[in-house]
Design a protein around this motif. Structure first.
Motif, short mmCIF file in Angstrom:
data_model
loop_
_atom_site.label_atom_id
_atom_site.label_comp_id
_atom_site.label_asym_id
_atom_site.label_seq_id
_atom_site.Cartn_x
_atom_site.Cartn_y
_atom_site.Cartn_z
N GLN A 256 0.81 -1.22 0.00
CA GLN A 256 0.00 0.00 0.00
C GLN A 256 0.84 1.27 0.00
O GLN A 256 0.53 2.23 -0.69
CB GLN A 256 -0.94 0.00 1.22
N HIS A 257 1.90 1.27 0.78
CA HIS A 257 2.70 2.50 0.92
C HIS A 257 3.71 2.59 -0.22
O HIS A 257 4.33 1.59 -0.60
CB HIS A 257 3.42 2.50 2.27
N PRO A 258 3.93 3.77 -0.78
CA PRO A 258 4.90 3.89 -1.88
C PRO A 258 6.32 3.50 -1.49
O PRO A 258 7.08 3.00 -2.33
CB PRO A 258 4.82 5.38 -2.26
N TYR A 259 6.68 3.69 -0.23
CA TYR A 259 8.01 3.29 0.23
C TYR A 259 8.17 1.77 0.17
O TYR A 259 9.21 1.26 -0.24
CB TYR A 259 8.24 3.80 1.65
N LEU A 263 10.90 -0.50 -2.03
CA LEU A 263 11.76 -1.54 -1.48
C LEU A 263 11.57 -2.86 -2.22
O LEU A 263 12.53 -3.61 -2.45
CB LEU A 263 11.48 -1.74 0.01
N LEU A 264 10.33 -3.16 -2.59
CA LEU A 264 10.05 -4.40 -3.31
C LEU A 264 10.65 -4.38 -4.72
O LEU A 264 11.15 -5.39 -5.21
CB LEU A 264 8.54 -4.62 -3.40
N ALA A 265 10.59 -3.22 -5.35
CA ALA A 265 10.97 -3.15 -6.76
C ALA A 265 12.46 -3.04 -7.01
O ALA A 265 12.94 -3.40 -8.09
CB ALA A 265 10.26 -1.97 -7.42
N CYS A 266 13.22 -2.52 -6.02
CA CYS A 266 14.62 -2.19 -6.30
C CYS A 266 15.57 -3.39 -6.25
O CYS A 266 16.73 -3.27 -6.63
CB CYS A 266 15.12 -1.09 -5.36
N ARG A 267 15.09 -4.53 -5.80
CA ARG A 267 15.91 -5.74 -5.83
C ARG A 267 16.00 -6.26 -7.27
O ARG A 267 14.99 -6.30 -7.98
CB ARG A 267 15.27 -6.80 -4.92
N PRO A 268 17.20 -6.63 -7.77
CA PRO A 268 17.31 -7.14 -9.14
C PRO A 268 16.38 -8.31 -9.42
O PRO A 268 16.22 -9.20 -8.57
CB PRO A 268 18.79 -7.58 -9.23
N GLN A 269 15.73 -8.28 -10.58
CA GLN A 269 14.80 -9.33 -10.98
C GLN A 269 15.56 -10.44 -11.70
O GLN A 269 16.33 -10.16 -12.63
CB GLN A 269 13.73 -8.75 -11.90
N ILE A 280 13.45 4.09 -4.98
CA ILE A 280 12.40 4.66 -4.13
C ILE A 280 11.77 5.89 -4.79
O ILE A 280 10.55 6.08 -4.76
CB ILE A 280 12.95 5.05 -2.75
N SER A 281 12.59 6.73 -5.42
CA SER A 281 12.09 7.98 -6.00
C SER A 281 11.15 7.75 -7.18
O SER A 281 10.48 8.68 -7.62
CB SER A 281 13.25 8.88 -6.42
N ASP A 282 11.08 6.53 -7.70
CA ASP A 282 10.12 6.23 -8.76
C ASP A 282 8.70 6.10 -8.20
O ASP A 282 7.73 6.13 -8.97
CB ASP A 282 10.48 4.92 -9.47
N PHE A 283 8.59 5.94 -6.88
CA PHE A 283 7.29 5.72 -6.25
C PHE A 283 6.87 6.86 -5.33
O PHE A 283 5.69 6.99 -5.02
CB PHE A 283 7.33 4.41 -5.45
N THR A 293 5.26 12.92 -1.61
CA THR A 293 4.15 12.86 -2.57
C THR A 293 4.22 11.52 -3.28
O THR A 293 5.26 11.16 -3.84
CB THR A 293 4.26 14.00 -3.61
N GLU A 294 3.11 10.78 -3.27
CA GLU A 294 3.09 9.47 -3.90
C GLU A 294 2.98 9.60 -5.41
O GLU A 294 2.25 10.43 -5.94
CB GLU A 294 1.91 8.65 -3.38
N ILE A 295 3.76 8.77 -6.12
CA ILE A 295 3.68 8.69 -7.58
C ILE A 295 2.83 7.46 -7.92
O ILE A 295 3.17 6.34 -7.52
CB ILE A 295 5.08 8.57 -8.21
N PRO A 296 1.71 7.63 -8.61
CA PRO A 296 0.78 6.51 -8.83
C PRO A 296 1.29 5.51 -9.88
O PRO A 296 1.00 5.61 -11.06
CB PRO A 296 -0.50 7.20 -9.30
N ILE A 297 2.09 4.56 -9.42
CA ILE A 297 2.58 3.50 -10.31
C ILE A 297 2.73 2.23 -9.48
O ILE A 297 3.10 2.28 -8.31
CB ILE A 297 3.93 3.90 -10.96
#
Length: 587
Positions: A256-259, A263-269, A280-283, A293-297
């Motif tokens: 739910q939280h952009p932070y 954290l979930l997205a920045c780990r290599p896939q 983090i700044s993408d969210f 300010t939340e970025i809606p993505i």
């Protein structure tokens, strides 16, 4: 003491911990509340400075001046009733600390006393809390060492911390923490900087001990992929506050939280090729006055937008491999003597690098992966002769580096730089960061004079996303991620063609790690660099690399295209490394 029942083993209510500084009061833990049930594992996740470790130390009542627990309650019900730990006198909290509530500290080397044997340090806790004899304590300690699968338990009892590996030191710390069968175990980053295989073993061990002892656990980490392996619920901390809590599966599927999303997205896939890692700044965009300010993505959208098409990657690799190699390593061997005979002749050796051969092409990133002790770092240092090889050759731009000496070798090092694992120890604490960046330019007499060099150093600071006005600051004034950026700027100063990155992100938070990895790739494209990228983390190596070399016992176990090595490993050892990687299967 209140004797009323409580469904939770530990309840933290409105906890506040502050630190007085010359710049005012820092709220390290800002009015947080959470609970842990009997037998449950709660994971606390966040970046460095989020308040995770201060929360753990507050529970243990280990906050020292200028820190102060300024409010709240920490209710513990493991002794039959409910006790507010903050209200207990020091003598009573000592009887609970290490006995009913125990802690595994983040850095085992600094947490173990270097002048006492490992076994004695565990036995000491048993003698103090269980009031048993030294003989009984030793027997129980050796039995515990065997249970947690420490090799040669009796001999290791008499070993000193410096004589055992990092994974073994962490197991000794775990033995010390669980020897009195605590009701609650606080584990503060217990797997940070460990090999993925050792990390996997530690996580399995903690899970087994929890099940056997019906023990609750507070597991602290900066890596959501790690905590997913062990936690029932997760609390996400950001700037001293808990911003999101939930069951592990739900939080991963629907953050739910952009932070949390960051954290979930920045780990290599592992199953996708990304141009850059999300950060983090993408969210969310931070604002000192209004918060963020939340970025809606969504996480999936952020990852999908950064994927590299297969055709683009294939065309790039064809272009790279159409050129002749920039570096050729031929039959390179580096051995370390460990025993001499009566006449002083070396008779036994450790084969750090054992007759290794491979090529590196211009613009390519070759990853070196493997467990600690496999020879990765020794190979990197041997290539640029910081460690002298025993035999073999390294050909760089048709120059045999083994034949270069003195000024000729120093001149060649201008073209081949190394970024070290620990950015703090690789920077001179008495030298400003600006002078540290200028130094290589002075050695190689670049840019004419110091005025021009200073301008270039400021330009490099700006290029690695550091404020040029920080030129006159000292290394201790920066965070780990900032220091690593300074080291990257220093490596770029002599304008090299080739950079060896030796575990340069292993000690960083995953969010900062993502920023540094993205920066390295940006610089590679901008300056036409070639990398050898060394890491024990195969997911990081795969993200960075075009080809991967898997090392084991000083030799090459497997080499190939990065995607092929991950998807179809030929070696059982490579499969073991891949299976040990914490995997977020929701993306």
């Amino acid at each position: 003491m209140n004797q009323s029942p409580d469904p939770f083993l530990l309840s933290v209510n409105n906890l506040r911990t502050e630190f007085r500084t010359s710049n005012g009061i820092i709220k390290a833990v800002d009015d947080i509340s959470f609970s842990i049930r009997q037998g449950e594992t709660l994971g606390i996740v966040g970046e460095s400075g989020s308040g995770k470790s201060v929360t753990a130390l507050s529970i243990m009542r280990l906050i020292n001046p200028p820190g102060n627990i300024s409010g709240g309650q920490i209710n513990y019900s493991g002794n039959g009733g409910i006790t507010d730990l903050l209200s207990l006198p020091e003598k009573e909290i000592q009887s609970i600390r290490g006995n009913q509530i125990a802690m595994i500290f983040q850095e085992p080397m600094s947490s173990l006393n270097p002048v006492f044997r490992c076994g004695d340090q565990v036995a000491e806790s048993l003698i103090f809390h269980k009031k048993i004899s030294s003989k009984e304590a030793k027997e129980q300690t050796i039995e515990l060492f065997e249970k947690i699968k420490l090799p040669r338990a009796k001999q290791l009892y008499d070993s000193y911390p410096h004589e055992i590996s990092g994974g073994q030191k962490q197991r000794v710390m775990i033995a010390m923490a669980v020897c009195c069968r605590p009701g609650l175990l606080v584990a503060d980053e217990p797997t940070t900087a460990l090999d993925v295989t050792v990390q996997s073993e530690i996580l399995k061990l903690l899970h087994t001990l929890r099940e056997e002892n019906r023990m609750s656990m507070l597991f602290i980490t900066h890596d959501l992929s790690v905590v997913a392996e062990i936690a029932d619920r997760i609390a996400v901390m950001y700037k001293g506050k808990i911003v999101e809590t939930g069951r592990t599966s739900e939080l991963f599927k629907n953050p739910q939280h952009p932070y949390t999303k960051g954290l979930l997205a920045c780990r290599p896939q592992l199953n996708k090729r990304l141009r850059v890692l999300p950060v983090i700044s993408d969210f969310m965009k931070e604002n000192p006055e209004t918060g963020f300010t939340e970025i809606p993505i969504s996480v999936n959208e952020a990852i999908h937008l950064r994927e590299i098409p297969d055709a683009e990657r294939k065309a790039r690799l064809e272009k790279i491999y159409a050129k002749p190699p920039i570096l050729r390593v031929n039959n390179l061997a580096t051995w370390f003597p460990v025993r001499k005979n009566f006449f002083g002749t070396n008779r036994e050796f450790i084969r750090g690098v054992d007759h290794v051969s491979f090529d590196v092409f211009p613009g390519e990133t070759v990853g070196l992966a493997g467990e600690s002790g496999c020879g990765k770092t020794t190979l990197g240092r041997s290539i640029i002769r910081l460690t002298e090889p025993k035999s073999g050759s390294v050909i760089f731009r048709e120059n045999d580096l083994s034949e270069l000496h003195g000024a000729r070798m120093r001149a060649m090092r201008k073209n081949i730089q190394l970024i070290f694992q620990d950015p703090y120890s690789s920077l001179n604490p008495r030298m400003t960061i600006g002078n540290a960046i200028m130094e290589p330019m002075q050695i190689h007499r670049m840019h004419g004079n110091d005025s021009n060099r200073k301008a270039k150093a400021k330009e490099l600071l700006a290029r690695v996303n550091m404020d040029a006005d920080l030129f006159d600051r000292y290394p201790h004034e920066f965070s780990g991620g900032q220091r690593q950026r300074i080291c990257i700027a220093r490596a770029l100063a002599p304008e090299p063609e080739f950079i060896i990155c030796d575990e340069c992100v292993s000690a960083l938070d995953v969010s900062i790690q993502a920023q540094v990895l993205n920066l390295l790739n940006e610089l590679k494209r901008e300056f036409g660099l070639t990398y050898i990228f060394i890491s024990h983390d195969l997911s990081v190596v795969k993200f960075m690399s075009d080809r991967i070399i898997i090392m084991k016992d000083g030799t090459i176990e497997e080499i190939g295209n990065a995607d092929d090595v991950y998807a179809n490993p030929r070696s059982a050892y490579t499969r073991k490394l891949i299976e040990a990687i914490p995997v977020n299967r929701n993306f």
